[in-house]
Design a protein around this motif. Sequence first.
Motif, short mmCIF file in Angstrom:
data_model
loop_
_atom_site.label_atom_id
_atom_site.label_comp_id
_atom_site.label_asym_id
_atom_site.label_seq_id
_atom_site.Cartn_x
_atom_site.Cartn_y
_atom_site.Cartn_z
N GLU A 211 14.35 26.68 -36.13
CA GLU A 211 15.03 26.20 -34.92
C GLU A 211 14.44 24.86 -34.48
N THR A 214 15.70 22.14 -36.69
CA THR A 214 17.11 21.84 -36.36
C THR A 214 17.18 20.95 -35.12
N ASN A 215 16.43 21.23 -34.08
CA ASN A 215 16.43 20.44 -32.83
C ASN A 215 15.94 19.02 -33.07
N LYS A 216 14.92 18.91 -33.95
CA LYS A 216 14.38 17.58 -34.24
C LYS A 216 15.43 16.69 -34.90
N ASP A 219 17.97 15.53 -32.30
CA ASP A 219 17.44 14.47 -31.42
C ASP A 219 17.46 13.12 -32.11
N THR A 247 17.00 19.22 -23.36
CA THR A 247 16.98 19.78 -24.72
C THR A 247 15.57 19.87 -25.25
N SER A 248 14.78 18.83 -25.00
CA SER A 248 13.39 18.81 -25.48
C SER A 248 12.57 19.89 -24.80
N SER A 251 13.40 23.34 -26.20
CA SER A 251 12.81 23.54 -27.54
C SER A 251 11.34 23.88 -27.43
#
Length: 603
Positions: A211, A214-216, A219, A247-248, A251
């Motif tokens: 996860e 995926t977030n990185k 961004d 979002t950051s 995460s």
Amino acid sequence: MNKKISFYLTLVFTVLINAIYAQKKEINLHQVDARFHVSAKKYFSSIGASEEYYFYVQNNTSDEYKMTISVSLDLACVGTKNFILGYNKIVYLKPNGNFDAHDDDYSHIYIVGDAKLKQCRLRDGDGFTLYQGLTYRISDIVNVTHLKAAELKKKEDEKLKAEADKRKREEEQKAKAEADKKKKEADAKIEADKKMNEAKAKAEADRIKKEAETNKIADQKKNAEGSNSNSKTQSKSTTTGSKQQNTSSSSSTASKSSTSKADEAERKANEQQRAAEARREALAQEEARKKEEQELLNKKQADYDKWKSNAQSAQNESDLATAGAFGILAFTLGGWIYNEDMGICDPFSSFKRAKKELQFGFGVDFGYSLSSYPMLFESKISTVRGGVSTSIKEIQAKNPFIVNFDPMIKIALENNNFGGFAYLGAKIGTSPLFDAGQFSTQYGARLYAGINWVKGYVDIGGGSRSFTKASGSDVEESGSGDSEHSFSRMEYGIRFTTHPKDDLRRNHIYIGMISEKLSFEKPNNFVDPDKGSLKTLLESPTITGYSFQWNQEHTFKLFINYYPEFLYSGNINTGSGPLSSEFKSSPTGSFFELGFVRSINFW
């Protein structure tokens, strides 16, 4: 029959009649214990220049006793004689029973030369005596009934304790097995939970990592799109920045939560591992304790085996010495019985076939015989098995071999076609190791008729038998056997006579069948020949046997009596244990008598 032979026969019969019918005189004794009545008798023989003393003891109670009775006998001509009554220096009395001088004691006879006897003998009424005084002392009195009751109670207590210990061990083993089972189940559950938790923690860590990656990527993509746009408003930029910040932040929160769950799972797994290690350590300590106990039992068994081996070796050496001494004694006595004069006779003493009338005869047989008798034996074995002391009681079958001295006297009337003789005999014997014995009597008459070389015969008689058996060479066994009975028998068959024209020496060969019954003074234990179980009886069913006899007049008599299915019997005490399983397959035993005796005859 010449005058010389007539004189000798008259002398022999005078001595026999004198010995059988002589009156014994009572000796008045002071009674020292109301439980027992001690009496004594004496008989003075002018012919034999001797006096014989007889002792009797009556048990006035219903208990069984054994004791020592010491006698001091003051005699004229002889002096003071000290002795102890009984074959084994023990007076044994059954409940309300008696100690009999003729059955249970040695002969106390004192012989004095004729010249000396006339000088020092004492007047006793119309006769004479050596008797001056008698004292006796009863010691070492043991109430066998009470002793047996105490031993029985002790054994019953030991049996109850052994049964309680056995139940306790079984319960402990059952509880241990249940605990071991539960422990195995718990260990298996802990191991399964540990593996499941490790798998869950790993899956959660993989999900969080995936996860985050995926977030990185998302961004980086959004940042690239923002730098290329020329017409974005401040509001939009602000909004976009706010979204990126949110979002950051989301995460980061998810990553922290995932890390906390993994730590908790690892902590629980470590605790479960420590608990499992503690249980394994406790199990190892229990196994060490059991190993130590087993080593102690092994040491106890090894010590006992060593003792048993040494004790058995010493017993075997003692048995060998005893058998050797018995053999020397038997050989020495046999040299006197079966000497070089065996078979030599005066022709005037032989049967005269030329005579038509009945001829009177007298005979004496004496020598060795061998008996093997089936009897019940109370076996008691004390041993150590697996390091644990144990006791085993069982009623076993024994067939002791006994060497007997076998004397017999016979009085006969006979001509060429018919005749017969009356007989009276005994068997007194022991085994080579002195762990078994016999005292038996027999009497009867044998009649025969036919032609000079073959005749039919019938023998009707009876008697009594008494057999004893002690524990033998096994150092672990202590036991005893005792069987007494009277018997009545009828034997019938054929007699063959060889050398029918030879007066000097005749051979008679008897081949016959025996029909015998046993009777007991009180109910006696015996093994049922049909079912192999223990019962009591006063009279036995008919027992069949076979007989062979070869008699060479003036020389020897060889005889064999064989009963292939004789009853196992004996006086068995309560609590002697179960019957041995061997009785199921062999409920009867074989009884045989084999003898070779010297035969002396006068006609």
